[in-house]
Write a protein that holds these residues in place. Sequence first.
Motif, PDB file in Angstrom:
ATOM      1  N   ASN A 206     -91.371   6.597 -64.737  1.00 23.65           N
ATOM      2  CA  ASN A 206     -90.751   6.554 -63.410  1.00 23.65           C
ATOM      3  C   ASN A 206     -89.836   5.333 -63.309  1.00 23.65           C
ATOM      4  N   ARG A 207     -88.937   5.250 -64.258  1.00 22.58           N
ATOM      5  CA  ARG A 207     -88.048   4.093 -64.369  1.00 22.58           C
ATOM      6  C   ARG A 207     -87.002   4.069 -63.251  1.00 22.58           C
ATOM      7  N   ALA A 208     -86.605   2.869 -62.883  1.00 22.13           N
ATOM      8  CA  ALA A 208     -85.563   2.716 -61.864  1.00 22.13           C
ATOM      9  C   ALA A 208     -84.251   3.338 -62.335  1.00 22.13           C
ATOM     10  N   GLU A 209     -83.950   3.228 -63.632  1.00 24.23           N
ATOM     11  CA  GLU A 209     -82.692   3.784 -64.130  1.00 24.23           C
ATOM     12  C   GLU A 209     -82.656   5.297 -63.998  1.00 24.23           C
ATOM     13  N   SER A 210     -83.822   5.956 -64.131  1.00 15.13           N
ATOM     14  CA  SER A 210     -83.887   7.409 -63.959  1.00 15.13           C
ATOM     15  C   SER A 210     -83.634   7.780 -62.503  1.00 15.13           C
ATOM     16  N   LYS A 211     -84.252   7.048 -61.589  1.00 16.42           N
ATOM     17  CA  LYS A 211     -84.081   7.339 -60.166  1.00 16.42           C
ATOM     18  C   LYS A 211     -82.639   7.065 -59.729  1.00 16.42           C
ATOM     19  N   ASN A 212     -82.046   6.025 -60.265  1.00 13.46           N
ATOM     20  CA  ASN A 212     -80.646   5.746 -59.955  1.00 13.46           C
ATOM     21  C   ASN A 212     -79.739   6.864 -60.465  1.00 13.46           C
ATOM     22  N   LEU A 213     -80.074   7.406 -61.631  1.00 19.21           N
ATOM     23  CA  LEU A 213     -79.261   8.492 -62.187  1.00 19.21           C
ATOM     24  C   LEU A 213     -79.370   9.747 -61.319  1.00 19.21           C
ATOM     25  N   ILE A 214     -80.548  10.024 -60.790  1.00 13.60           N
ATOM     26  CA  ILE A 214     -80.694  11.184 -59.903  1.00 13.60           C
ATOM     27  C   ILE A 214     -79.751  11.058 -58.711  1.00 13.60           C
ATOM     28  N   GLN A 215     -79.648   9.857 -58.147  1.00 13.72           N
ATOM     29  CA  GLN A 215     -78.740   9.661 -57.014  1.00 13.72           C
ATOM     30  C   GLN A 215     -77.284   9.840 -57.448  1.00 13.72           C
ATOM     31  N   GLN A 216     -76.948   9.373 -58.642  1.00 17.61           N
ATOM     32  CA  GLN A 216     -75.588   9.576 -59.149  1.00 17.61           C
ATOM     33  C   GLN A 216     -75.280  11.064 -59.329  1.00 17.61           C
ATOM     34  N   LEU A 217     -76.239  11.789 -59.868  1.00 18.15           N
ATOM     35  CA  LEU A 217     -76.062  13.230 -60.059  1.00 18.15           C
ATOM     36  C   LEU A 217     -75.922  13.937 -58.714  1.00 18.15           C
ATOM     37  N   ALA A 218     -76.737  13.529 -57.759  1.00 18.75           N
ATOM     38  CA  ALA A 218     -76.659  14.115 -56.418  1.00 18.75           C
ATOM     39  C   ALA A 218     -75.295  13.844 -55.791  1.00 18.75           C
ATOM     40  N   ASP A 219     -74.851  12.583 -55.863  1.00 21.85           N
ATOM     41  CA  ASP A 219     -73.554  12.222 -55.289  1.00 21.85           C
ATOM     42  C   ASP A 219     -72.423  13.037 -55.906  1.00 21.85           C
ATOM     43  N   ALA A 220     -72.512  13.268 -57.218  1.00 22.01           N
ATOM     44  CA  ALA A 220     -71.432  13.971 -57.926  1.00 22.01           C
ATOM     45  C   ALA A 220     -71.472  15.477 -57.706  1.00 22.01           C
ATOM     46  N   SER A 221     -72.605  16.002 -57.240  1.00 21.11           N
ATOM     47  CA  SER A 221     -72.739  17.454 -57.103  1.00 21.11           C
ATOM     48  C   SER A 221     -72.381  17.974 -55.717  1.00 21.11           C
ATOM     49  N   VAL A 222     -72.594  17.179 -54.689  1.00 14.64           N
ATOM     50  CA  VAL A 222     -72.378  17.647 -53.319  1.00 14.64           C
ATOM     51  C   VAL A 222     -70.953  18.168 -53.162  1.00 14.64           C
ATOM     52  N   THR A 223     -70.846  19.348 -52.567  1.00 23.43           N
ATOM     53  CA  THR A 223     -69.578  20.076 -52.520  1.00 23.43           C
ATOM     54  C   THR A 223     -69.183  20.366 -51.074  1.00 23.43           C
ATOM     55  N   VAL A 224     -67.960  19.994 -50.708  1.00 21.34           N
ATOM     56  CA  VAL A 224     -67.420  20.318 -49.382  1.00 21.34           C
ATOM     57  C   VAL A 224     -66.547  21.559 -49.520  1.00 21.34           C
ATOM     58  N   LEU A 225     -66.978  22.660 -48.919  1.00 20.13           N
ATOM     59  CA  LEU A 225     -66.227  23.904 -49.004  1.00 20.13           C
ATOM     60  C   LEU A 225     -65.242  24.062 -47.852  1.00 20.13           C
ATOM     61  N   LYS A 226     -65.497  23.359 -46.774  1.00 20.89           N
ATOM     62  CA  LYS A 226     -64.611  23.440 -45.612  1.00 20.89           C
ATOM     63  C   LYS A 226     -64.722  22.132 -44.862  1.00 20.89           C
ATOM     64  N   SER A 227     -63.586  21.625 -44.379  1.00 15.51           N
ATOM     65  CA  SER A 227     -63.613  20.327 -43.715  1.00 15.51           C
ATOM     66  C   SER A 227     -62.577  20.282 -42.601  1.00 15.51           C
ATOM     67  N   THR A 228     -62.972  19.722 -41.472  1.00 17.75           N
ATOM     68  CA  THR A 228     -62.039  19.468 -40.380  1.00 17.75           C
ATOM     69  C   THR A 228     -62.166  18.001 -40.001  1.00 17.75           C
ATOM     70  N   SER A 229     -61.600  17.650 -38.873  1.00 18.30           N
ATOM     71  CA  SER A 229     -61.679  16.255 -38.421  1.00 18.30           C
ATOM     72  C   SER A 229     -63.051  15.922 -37.848  1.00 18.30           C
ATOM     73  N   ALA A 230     -64.021  16.855 -38.020  1.00 12.62           N
ATOM     74  CA  ALA A 230     -65.367  16.628 -37.486  1.00 12.62           C
ATOM     75  C   ALA A 230     -66.058  15.433 -38.127  1.00 12.62           C
ATOM     76  N   PHE A 231     -65.676  15.056 -39.324  1.00 12.66           N
ATOM     77  CA  PHE A 231     -66.219  13.843 -39.916  1.00 12.66           C
ATOM     78  C   PHE A 231     -65.101  13.105 -40.654  1.00 12.66           C
ATOM     79  N   PRO A 232     -65.212  11.766 -40.828  1.00 15.22           N
ATOM     80  CA  PRO A 232     -66.444  10.995 -40.687  1.00 15.22           C
ATOM     81  C   PRO A 232     -66.996  10.961 -39.249  1.00 15.22           C
ATOM     82  N   LEU A 233     -68.307  11.059 -39.191  1.00 13.10           N
ATOM     83  CA  LEU A 233     -68.999  11.017 -37.903  1.00 13.10           C
ATOM     84  C   LEU A 233     -69.003   9.585 -37.382  1.00 13.10           C
ATOM     85  N   ARG A 234     -68.648   9.436 -36.118  1.00  6.13           N
ATOM     86  CA  ARG A 234     -68.620   8.112 -35.505  1.00  6.13           C
ATOM     87  C   ARG A 234     -69.683   8.030 -34.409  1.00  6.13           C
ATOM     88  N   ASN A 235     -70.070   6.822 -34.092  1.00  8.45           N
ATOM     89  CA  ASN A 235     -71.028   6.619 -33.002  1.00  8.45           C
ATOM     90  C   ASN A 235     -70.281   6.513 -31.672  1.00  8.45           C
TER      91      ASN A 235
END
Length: 570
Positions: free
Chosen positions: A383-412
């Motif tokens: 359960n190495r930190a480098e493995s967990k960091n890689l999972i986050q990198q893989l997640a970041d690289a996989s997320v796909t935006v199929l449609k986008s409007t001015s709805a985000f970035p979300l602001r407070n």
Amino acid sequence: MKKTALVLFLSYISICGYAQKKQSFIDQLNKSNPWVDSVYNSLSNKEKLGQLFMLRAHSDKGKEYADKVAKQIKDNQVGGLVFFQGGPVRQAILTNQYQKLVPVPLMIAMDAEWGLGMRLDSTISYPYQMTLGAIQNNQLLYKMGEQVAKDFKRIGMQMNFAPVVDINNNPNNPVINYRSFGENKYNVADKGVAYMKGMQDNGIFTTAKHFPGHGDTDVDSHYDLPQIPFSKARLDTLEMFPFKKLMANGATGVMVGHMNIPALDPTPNLSSSLSRPIVTGILKNDFGFKGLVVSDAMEMKGAIKYFPNGQADVKALFAGLDVIELSEDTERAIKMLKKAIRHKEIPAKEVEAKIKKVLAAKYWMGLNNLEEVNLANLYQDLNRAESKNLIQQLADASVTVLKSTSAFPLRNDFVRKTVILNIGSGSNTTFSNTLKKIKPGATVINIPKNINEVELGIIRNNMKPYDQIIMAIIDNRLRPAGKLDFSSHLLQFVSEFSTKNTITALFANPYTITEIPGFERSASVIIGYQNLPEIQLSAAKVILGAHKASGKLPVSINAFFKYGDGIQMK
């Protein structure tokens, strides 16, 4: 040669510098190997034939089961084990015990397509291959292979039944589906090569599966024999393309699946794994593959439905397979194999070559110099930190935006009233918690998948004040099937609120979009492919403008969302 003498021989070989060299397995096969020859000559006939079989093993079934496996190992002197469910420490203890029962070390394997977490508790699970199929940087898959290899070595395993290089061009495929990199042969091949090399370069034996290609079927070969009705030309240029690419890049092994393919072998009801024209004729002769050829599990109905009582084992070896994984009855299979050799139904020279190839594989794996698995700090090391960091990198690289409007970035901002819907989850999620940090005034409503119509009606009525909806669709099942297990009224609710005021994030198999009419009406659509906390965090960061999505859809869904779609955020 007795076991003590063999151990001394192994030590002598190591001291003399004849230890495993950093060369490809295929290159190694082309050279003489004194260790292989010496070990082969030291074994009895039963021990030689046992090398061709791998037994099932679990570490979660208690001592009585473990003792039965030990007895099978001793009685049949098998070549290896395939571990399934259990825990890492329990498996390591059993591995050390089992290795002492045979004169030649066992090769220990696992189906760990997304890491040890596919089978073992308390270990790392990387994203599924469908998720990885969206990633545009294949170097990340190589790094995943490196980490999986480290885990395998640490727990005393040498062989991963991965990667899956089936092309999932059938959305209704019940057995491959999310286990595939997708529907495009080039994407599947390139990602398969990257993952494979990450493991092999770090000393782990891989088997590309399921040759000749299990992607375009709607039958699960665990329960029946799938029919593949396509022409040889199509199979050669599409289904078999990734396998050829991996073989050209030094694949150590190939696993043959259980499918009936008349264009390649017209024998009725014959599985590809039992077909000499397919295994020897195409894989070995036409494609020139010299590595280890392994069966898919021979206890599956796709193999044994029409050839029961051990017939399938002998036919598979005659077909050209080198290793039988999970025979229904290994002792029976060895006896039948002896008889087949005696009656010259299988050439003795072919069997000898198979045994020596298995021993050569063991040498490449480093089993000529076996060490016990060290139990100290095993959990921490897996359960190495480098493995967990890689999972986050893989997640970041996989997320796909199929449609986008001015709805985000979300602001407070304080103008729009925002509600976050966790659909399919009865509690707050990483996704909603992350958004709430930036939008603390947002309302979070958790909607479990088993909600009744009355409760859902109350939520529907309470939605009226909100002019911004962030809707997360969450599949909490362990395996993200192509259809959601939501009720019809919940699916209708999702469809109703897929509007121009809605940001929709799907943390489920992308094929599930087809169950939601009007899904494409949402102002913005984000695909997370599966329900991992790291992917939920990535999607939330995209909405907040803290991460630029780069993933592309690895499969076609419908007329609105097709292979390769994905907005590259700037």
